[in-house]
Design a protein around this motif. Structure first.
Motif, short mmCIF file in Angstrom:
data_model
loop_
_atom_site.label_atom_id
_atom_site.label_comp_id
_atom_site.label_asym_id
_atom_site.label_seq_id
_atom_site.Cartn_x
_atom_site.Cartn_y
_atom_site.Cartn_z
N HIS A 1 0.84 -1.21 0.00
CA HIS A 1 0.00 0.00 0.00
C HIS A 1 0.88 1.25 0.00
CE1 HIS A 1 -3.33 2.66 1.42
NE2 HIS A 1 -2.34 3.25 2.09
N ILE A 2 1.87 1.26 0.88
CA ILE A 2 2.76 2.41 1.02
C ILE A 2 3.60 2.59 -0.25
CG2 ILE A 2 4.70 3.37 2.31
CD1 ILE A 2 2.02 3.37 3.83
N GLN A 3 4.18 1.51 -0.71
CA GLN A 3 5.07 1.57 -1.87
C GLN A 3 4.34 2.05 -3.12
OE1 GLN A 3 8.11 1.48 -1.77
NE2 GLN A 3 9.14 0.30 -3.37
N ASN A 4 3.14 1.56 -3.36
CA ASN A 4 2.39 1.96 -4.56
C ASN A 4 2.08 3.44 -4.57
OD1 ASN A 4 2.41 -0.66 -5.51
ND2 ASN A 4 0.35 -1.15 -4.79
N ARG A 5 1.65 3.97 -3.44
CA ARG A 5 1.31 5.39 -3.37
C ARG A 5 2.55 6.27 -3.44
NH1 ARG A 5 -2.46 2.42 -1.98
NH2 ARG A 5 -4.66 2.99 -1.87
N PHE A 6 3.63 5.81 -2.85
CA PHE A 6 4.86 6.59 -2.90
C PHE A 6 5.39 6.66 -4.34
CE2 PHE A 6 9.44 7.30 -2.53
CZ PHE A 6 9.48 8.34 -1.62
N LYS A 7 5.39 5.52 -5.03
CA LYS A 7 5.86 5.49 -6.42
C LYS A 7 4.98 6.36 -7.33
CE LYS A 7 8.26 1.03 -6.63
NZ LYS A 7 8.28 -0.31 -7.28
N LYS A 8 3.71 6.34 -7.05
CA LYS A 8 2.79 7.14 -7.87
C LYS A 8 3.13 8.62 -7.77
CE LYS A 8 -2.13 8.13 -8.57
NZ LYS A 8 -3.52 7.77 -8.19
N VAL A 9 3.37 9.10 -6.55
CA VAL A 9 3.68 10.51 -6.35
C VAL A 9 5.04 10.85 -6.93
CG1 VAL A 9 4.14 12.27 -4.60
CG2 VAL A 9 2.17 10.75 -4.37
N MET A 10 6.02 9.95 -6.79
CA MET A 10 7.34 10.20 -7.37
C MET A 10 7.23 10.29 -8.90
SD MET A 10 9.40 10.53 -4.85
CE MET A 10 7.96 11.22 -3.99
N GLY A 11 6.35 9.47 -9.48
CA GLY A 11 6.14 9.53 -10.92
C GLY A 11 5.53 10.85 -11.35
N ILE A 12 4.57 11.34 -10.59
CA ILE A 12 3.95 12.62 -10.91
C ILE A 12 4.97 13.74 -10.85
CG2 ILE A 12 2.29 14.34 -10.06
CD1 ILE A 12 0.55 11.99 -9.11
N LEU A 13 5.87 13.68 -9.86
CA LEU A 13 6.89 14.71 -9.69
C LEU A 13 8.08 14.51 -10.62
CD1 LEU A 13 6.90 14.98 -5.79
CD2 LEU A 13 5.93 16.61 -7.43
N GLU A 14 8.10 13.37 -11.34
CA GLU A 14 9.20 13.03 -12.25
C GLU A 14 10.54 13.00 -11.52
OE1 GLU A 14 8.97 15.71 -15.55
OE2 GLU A 14 7.26 14.67 -16.44
N ILE A 15 10.52 12.47 -10.32
CA ILE A 15 11.75 12.29 -9.54
C ILE A 15 12.36 10.96 -9.93
CG2 ILE A 15 12.66 11.94 -7.20
CD1 ILE A 15 10.65 13.95 -6.19
N ASP A 16 13.68 10.91 -10.05
CA ASP A 16 14.36 9.74 -10.60
C ASP A 16 14.03 8.46 -9.82
OD1 ASP A 16 16.65 9.17 -8.53
OD2 ASP A 16 16.75 11.33 -8.90
N GLU A 17 14.24 7.34 -10.52
CA GLU A 17 13.85 6.03 -9.98
C GLU A 17 14.71 5.58 -8.81
OE1 GLU A 17 13.85 3.25 -13.17
OE2 GLU A 17 12.10 4.16 -14.17
N GLN A 18 15.84 6.26 -8.56
CA GLN A 18 16.69 5.90 -7.43
C GLN A 18 16.01 6.20 -6.09
OE1 GLN A 18 20.36 8.06 -8.14
NE2 GLN A 18 21.32 6.23 -9.02
N VAL A 19 15.02 7.06 -6.13
CA VAL A 19 14.33 7.44 -4.90
C VAL A 19 13.29 6.40 -4.53
CG1 VAL A 19 12.83 9.16 -3.82
CG2 VAL A 19 14.71 9.90 -5.28
N SER A 20 13.37 5.91 -3.30
CA SER A 20 12.40 4.95 -2.78
C SER A 20 11.98 5.41 -1.40
CB SER A 20 13.03 3.55 -2.69
OG SER A 20 14.05 3.54 -1.70
#
Length: 327
Positions: A256-275
């Motif tokens: 649940h946490i991971q999916n929502r975090f990745k979604k927001v990082m995608g919207i912000l176009e922050i690099d994939e190294q961020v978890s």
């Protein structure tokens, strides 16, 4: 000539590491076969039986050592699954029936070379040789081998730890709230300001919250860890406590946490190294940048050693400037 007539038979003999092996058999063919099998046995660390043609196994085998180490050291620990998996790689290479006493530095180097040829990184090689080291150490402690062989450690490149800037944090929190993920906003604030691992945060219960600090139980290195709460962490915790009335402060699963975090990082176009784990690095990075001593940072992050914390040391170059001014 290593096979010669003797009495009514043939004597086969050879030397290895200064020790002489010999046996008399009834025919030249039997002597030749014994010699081949005996030499192979000696190279495996076994002792040829003087009474039969079958080599006799002596001492602890690698399988014996792995099983004993698993039961005594790794069983029911967080490291068990990884250690057993890495030990399996060790047995695949050396052979599970190989006596531990014949595993020396030369053979270990061949194991390392084999792993490198398979494309293993230095970090992965170090994890696998660490399992071997633990097995050999336990064998040594139980007097199954006379000494510990030297196990070379591979140089691992320094990581350029990614952390969240204050501007990125503000943008992240804004998107969380726009999407109705208020609980994610507070969880991330809590992680950034306490340095907690996501696993520790998700296991946090109400009973572990005390005045101005929280206690994380059974952490990664097996200890309990107390962390003080700053104003931001306390405010995020208060909001989450009002939102959830269960035993757990953050009653969500990791997916649940991971999916929502990745979604927001995608919207912000922050690099994939961020978890989600980057938020813990952010805590350590900001402390060092603010001039907090590395020893204090190590204790706050509950690192197993100061060496782990040193990855953040390069973020405080001004500390070096200040230090030389003292003289």
């Amino acid at each position: 000539m290593s096979i010669k007539p003797r009495n009514k038979g043939y004597e086969a003999y050879f030397s290895y590491n200064g020790k002489r092996y010999r046996k008399t058999l009834s025919s030249y063919k039997e002597a030749e076969q014994w010699k081949a099998e005996a030499m192979a046995a000696v190279l495996r660390g076994e002792t040829p039986d003087s009474n039969t043609n079958t080599p006799k196994r002596v001492g602890w085998t690698l399988r014996d050592a792995v099983v004993a180490t698993t039961n005594a050291v790794w069983r029911d620990t967080k490291a068990e699954r990884t250690a057993v998996r890495n030990s399996a790689h060790v047995m695949d290479f050396f052979g599970s029936d190989t006596p531990v006493r014949v595993i020396n530095t030369e053979r270990i180097q061949k194991f390392i070379d084999n792993l490198r040829q398979k494309g293993n990184s230095n970090a992965t090689i170090n994890r696998k040789t660490a399992a071997l080291s633990k097995v050999l150490r336990y064998s040594y402690q139980n007097e199954k081998i006379d000494k510990m062989p030297y196990i070379p450690r591979q140089r691992e490149p320094l990581k350029n730890e990614r952390y969240i800037s204050e501007e990125e944090e503000i943008a992240m929190q804004r998107i969380f709230k726009q999407l109705g993920y208020d609980h994610m906003a507070d969880l991330c604030t809590f992680l950034i300001n306490t340095g907690a691992r996501i696993s520790e945060a998700l296991k946090l219960t109400r009973t572990a919250i005390h005045e101005k600090h929280v206690v994380f139980y059974d952490t990664k290195n097996g200890s309990n860890h107390t962390v003080p709460l700053n104003v931001k962490a306390q405010a995020a915790l208060d909001r989450q406590l009002a939102r959830s009335d269960g035993a757990y402060v953050f009653p969500y699963d990791y997916t649940h946490i991971q999916n929502r975090f990745k979604k927001v990082m995608g919207i912000l176009e922050i690099d994939e190294q961020v978890s989600i784990h980057t938020l813990r690095h952010t805590f350590g990075s900001r402390l060092v940048q603010k001039g907090v001593p590395i020893q204090t940072v190590s204790k706050l992050m509950n690192h197993s050693s100061l060496q782990v914390t040193m990855r953040y040391a390069h973020l405080a170059p001004s500390n070096l400037d200040n230090a030389v001014e003292l003289i």
